[in-house]
Enzyme design. Structure first.
Site, mmCIF file in Angstrom:
data_model
loop_
_atom_site.group_PDB
_atom_site.id
_atom_site.type_symbol
_atom_site.label_atom_id
_atom_site.label_comp_id
_atom_site.label_asym_id
_atom_site.label_seq_id
_atom_site.Cartn_x
_atom_site.Cartn_y
_atom_site.Cartn_z
ATOM 1 N N ASP A 156 13.218 -51.641 39.116
ATOM 2 C CA ASP A 156 13.746 -52.405 40.244
ATOM 3 C C ASP A 156 14.328 -51.520 41.335
ATOM 4 O O ASP A 156 14.485 -51.969 42.460
ATOM 5 C CB ASP A 156 14.816 -53.402 39.758
ATOM 6 C CG ASP A 156 15.894 -52.724 38.905
ATOM 7 O OD1 ASP A 156 15.970 -51.484 38.927
ATOM 8 O OD2 ASP A 156 16.637 -53.451 38.231
ATOM 9 N N ASP A 164 12.772 -45.787 40.897
ATOM 10 C CA ASP A 164 11.790 -46.159 39.878
ATOM 11 C C ASP A 164 10.361 -46.107 40.417
ATOM 12 O O ASP A 164 9.399 -46.225 39.647
ATOM 13 C CB ASP A 164 12.052 -47.571 39.352
ATOM 14 C CG ASP A 164 13.285 -47.634 38.476
ATOM 15 O OD1 ASP A 164 13.565 -46.633 37.800
ATOM 16 O OD2 ASP A 164 13.957 -48.677 38.458
ATOM 17 N N ASP A 192 13.043 -52.089 31.446
ATOM 18 C CA ASP A 192 14.473 -52.017 31.721
ATOM 19 C C ASP A 192 15.186 -53.065 30.876
ATOM 20 O O ASP A 192 14.564 -54.001 30.365
ATOM 21 C CB ASP A 192 14.748 -52.302 33.199
ATOM 22 C CG ASP A 192 14.249 -51.175 34.101
ATOM 23 O OD1 ASP A 192 14.090 -50.060 33.595
ATOM 24 O OD2 ASP A 192 14.028 -51.437 35.299
#
Length: 851
Positions: A483, A487, A160
């Protein structure tokens, strides 16, 4: 609540109170079922564990075969001795011969015990447990032990952006309203009229979550963000714009969360926007919307000019705004479009709320790249790991950040136009109508892809799955960060899942293998370093153990087959087994990572556990040890009649049955040394009236007394050789060669100086000293040496043993010059195809992915 009275497990109650009927608990809840789904593969083994299991099975079978063959050879020799009527084998005697064949069985079992690498699970556990403790210092909380060593093989990291590659501390640095751009947000109010300034502030405050809050110090600087960083940055700017209205808290007080006129359409990765509708001061309602610039701009039909007037948005306006969105993005800014709409009544169909919006303006938010990230990305490249950014940002914003991080380089961008893709384009190309991956098309994209922008959690899952399934190049080991709750499937699917400790949801953390406590990408690189260290430490132990295994088993099998008993007795073999299992596992499995671990490519998944360097070390050192030990067994040791005064020397005798090197008396079994003398020289025959050698004749009484004492066969030919200086030196040399080779085993990749960093591992130094002292005790201390089958040695004997053992060090250098081509692994681990050997990977600077 009126639309859907159901509340999911794990939902946070912000405020208020109420009654609730519990319909499901535990695994029956939606969240529980998701956790159960993710735990289906919880017990699956890692790549290294599968390789170790296969190798352990192979070694165990080989050890069993060696033990059984040894017993069969000993029993065959035992039967041949009766056939030849050897000394004390003229007839069966239960008191003697039952013990002999039982000793054969014990020898076979001992060989099997020595061969089985029962210390391997201990070494793996120690290496993993040791690394887990140390990884906590590097901000990595390991939830699954196997993730440690799996991370050492990582070839791809899908990361990310926000909070991982960047600081996560958003701040508004650009604003655009009425066609004008403000580059100093501290003076944002100066270029806006009071009405527009109030509209801006209200739009940013009302359309944010009440969980987001900002603490400001006395100087007006940000002290602390609470909640969503993007919303906190908007609140900080709006607080300055709304000074006349009591700041953003004053506006919030006018539109509280429990206001019956307040309605919200939450942000989602599919919609890429958020809207909130509240009651207007003059009656009616007002809807505020913020979200991805191109998405919200497409919903706008009007625009607020700098003087506060509203007009229909023109094509020229759109082109100017899109151009400015691109400029913001090129500076690495996250762009948001702010809009609103006045309503007389709130439509029941929420899908129609966001139609015909009026554009207020753009904001550009900066999320600075973490200072340590560019170096960490550079380290990953040097380690043969490709980093891919998966983000929901605008493609141009994502590309700008990727360039700052070092993920994108001019060379990569010039080589392919597939370096940057949006989630929509990615899905259209690689996902079929039946929701499966078009692997052929996927394989054309992923080797070049570095940035996946405007992506959803499903895109991340597709990316991870496709890379794992790909069969081009070497098999990939994929790590992924996440997070959010959405996900979780990608975190679970990846070979190693990293959840964020500060911003990650509970579901994401439960799905992950490792939790990054500081949300920092640099901590993930530390996990790679520890993963490679664990793999190397296990290989170091394996390299040492298999060398001892091969040497000890060869000595026991050949010795027992030729000499009729092993040169190393059962207690000695068990001591050797303890050295190579328990002690060596602690000594070699606790090495700290060296800096050069991240200067070579990862181990391919399909690479055999024993690399050609390890096989070279194993064969070279085992061969050298066997040459030395067999020379000591067969080239040393004079054969002569026993001397009650000195059992260790033959020099006092004029007659020698066999004159070997030196003057030391043979410690070999008499059954072997009997080839140097005749039956009459050493054996008192059983009583027979026809054989005058078998009795003593009393001439006075003419009574014949048997010459062979009753306990003669037990004491002199009982099949057990008494302790001797010869075999004590042999045992000591064998142990000392293993201790010096333990130093060699600290290095796996052909390093010439094996002493580098040896003092950094106090466990290694202490265990080496303890092993030597215990060997000293076993040889020199009375009663202890008797139990071990040893005799005390002189100072000269010890010096000789140490010198012979120390030859392992120069021999190690000589072995490193042997061509690696002679020692290529011929087979791979079950379930993996054979790939490039590790040494090619070490010499090749090209990343594994490109190869």
């Amino acid at each position: 609540v009126l639309a859907s009275p159901a509340v999911f497990a794990g939902t946070y109650v912000e405020e208020g109170e109420g009654l609730m009927v519990v319909l499901a608990v535990g695994t029956s809840t939606y969240q529980g079922m998701m956790v159960e789904k993710m735990n289906e593969d919880e017990d699956s083994k890692s790549v290294l564990q599968n390789k170790l299991d296969d190798m352990t099975t192979l070694i165990t079978r080989a050890g069993a075969i060696a033990g059984v063959l040894t017993v069969l050879v000993l029993l065959a020799r035992f039967g041949m001795a009766f056939w030849d009527r050897s000394c004390c084998k003229e007839r069966w005697d239960n008191s003697i011969h039952h013990l002999e064949w039982l000793r054969f069985m014990v020898t076979g079992v001992t060989i099997f015990v020595v061969a089985v690498p029962e210390g391997l699970p201990l070494a793996v556990t120690i290496a993993l447990a040791f690394s887990v403790k140390k990884m906590m210092n590097d901000q990595n909380l390991v939830r699954h032990l196997s993730a440690c060593e799996t991370m050492g093989s990582a070839t791809t990291i899908c990361s990310d952006k926000t909070g991982t590659l960047t600081t996560g501390k958003m701040s508004v640095v650009r604003m655009m309203a009425g066609g004008e751009v403000c580059r100093n947000t501290a003076k944002a109010g100066e270029f806006l009229t009071a009405g527009v300034r109030s509209l801006w502030g209200r739009a940013m405050v009302v359309n944010t979550s009440f969980k987001s809050d900002v603490e400001v110090d006395a100087s007006g600087q940000i002290k602390k963000y609470a909640g969503n960083d993007t919303e906190c940055a908007l609140l900080f700017v709006s607080d300055k714009m709304l000074k006349d209205e009591g700041g953003y808290r004053g506006v919030r007080a006018k539109h509280p969360m429990d206001d019956p006129k307040r309605s919200t359409i939450s942000f989602s990765s599919d919609r890429k926007r958020m809207s909130t509708c509240v009651g207007a001061e003059g009656g009616g309602y007002v809807l505020y919307c913020k979200g991805a610039s191109e998405v919200v701009l497409g919903l706008c039909s009007r625009i607020v000019r700098a003087d506060g007037t509203e007009e229909g948005i023109t094509n020229e306006d759109r082109e100017g705004i899109e151009r400015e969105i691109g400029n913001f993005a090129d500076e690495g800014l996250r762009t948001l479009t702010i809009a609103y709409r006045k309503l007389d009544e709130v439509p029941e169909d929420k899908d129609s709320w966001e139609q015909g919006l009026t554009l207020i303006g753009l904001v550009g938010l900066e999320d600075p790249v973490r200072a340590e990230v560019p170096d960490a990305i550079k380290t990953c490249k040097g380690a043969g790991i490709v980093v891919r950014m998966v983000t929901g940002d605008n493609p141009r914003t994502a590309a700008a950040i990727a360039r700052k991080c070092g993920i994108l380089t001019p060379e990569l961008e010039a080589a392919s136009d597939l370096c940057i893709m949006t989630g929509i384009d990615f899905r259209e190309r690689v996902v079929k109508d039946d929701e499966t991956i078009d692997q052929a098309e996927f394989d054309k994209i992923w080797p070049h892809l570095r940035v996946l922008a405007r992506s959803s959690p499903l895109d991340k899952l597709t990316l991870v799955t496709g890379i794992q399934q790909s069969r081009i190049g070497v098999p990939q080991t994929v790590a992924v960060t996440g997070d959010g709750t959405n996900d979780a499937p990608a975190l679970k699917r990846a070979d190693v899942g990293f959840a964020m400790g500060q911003t990650g949801t509970q579901v994401a953390q439960n799905a992950a293998d490792i939790i990054v406590m500081d949300d920092n990408f640099a901590s993930i690189v530390q996990a790679v370093k520890w993963g490679r260290c664990v793999y190397d430490n296990i290989c170091k132990f394996l390299q040492f153990q298999l060398t001892v295994n091969l040497t000890a088993c060869a000595i026991a099998v050949v010795g027992a087959s030729i000499l009729t008993e092993s040169p190393l007795n059962v207690i000695q073999l068990l001591w050797v087994n303890m050295i190579m299992d328990s002690f060596a596992s602690v000594a070699l499995a606790t090495e700290d990572p060296r800096p050069d671990l991240l200067e070579r490519s990862p181990y391919p998944r399909d690479q055999p556990l024993l690399s050609n360097r390890m096989i070279r070390q194993l064969v070279g050192h085992s061969g050298w040890q066997l040459v030395i030990l067999f020379l000591m067994i067969f080239a040393l040791g004079d054969v002569c009649p026993p001397d009650p005064a000195n059992h260790d020397l033959c020099e006092a005798y004029g007659k020698l049955y066999h004159d070997a090197v030196g003057t030391m008396r043979s410690g070999r079994p008499e059954s072997y040394d009997s080839q140097y003398f005749t039956y009459e020289d050493t054996c008192i025959p059983p009583f027979s009236e026809d054989d005058p050698r078998s009795f003593v004749l009393n001439e006075e009484t003419e009574e014949m007394t048997p010459a062979r004492p009753e306990a003669y066969c037990v004491t002199e030919h009982g099949g057990h050789t008494p302790p001797s200086r010869h075999f004590t030196i042999l045992f000591t040399v064998f142990v000392l060669m293993q201790l010096f080779n333990q130093i060699n085993s600290r290095k796996l990749h052909g390093e010439s100086n094996v002493f580098v960093g040896i003092l950094d591992n106090r466990f290694f130094v202490l265990i080496m000293a303890m092993e030597f002292l215990m060997q000293l005790v076993m040889v020199e201390f009375p009663w202890v040496n008797l139990a071990m089958g040893c005799k005390g040695l002189s100072m000269n004997d010890w010096i000789l043993c140490i010198m012979i053992g120390a030859t392992e060090l120069p021999v190690n250098i000589a072995i490193s010059y042997l061509p690696l081509e002679w020692f290529k692994p011929r087979s791979s681990i079950k379930g993996f195809k054979k790939g490039d050997d590790q040494d090619k990977a070490e010499k090749d600077d090209v990343p594994m992915l490109s190869r």
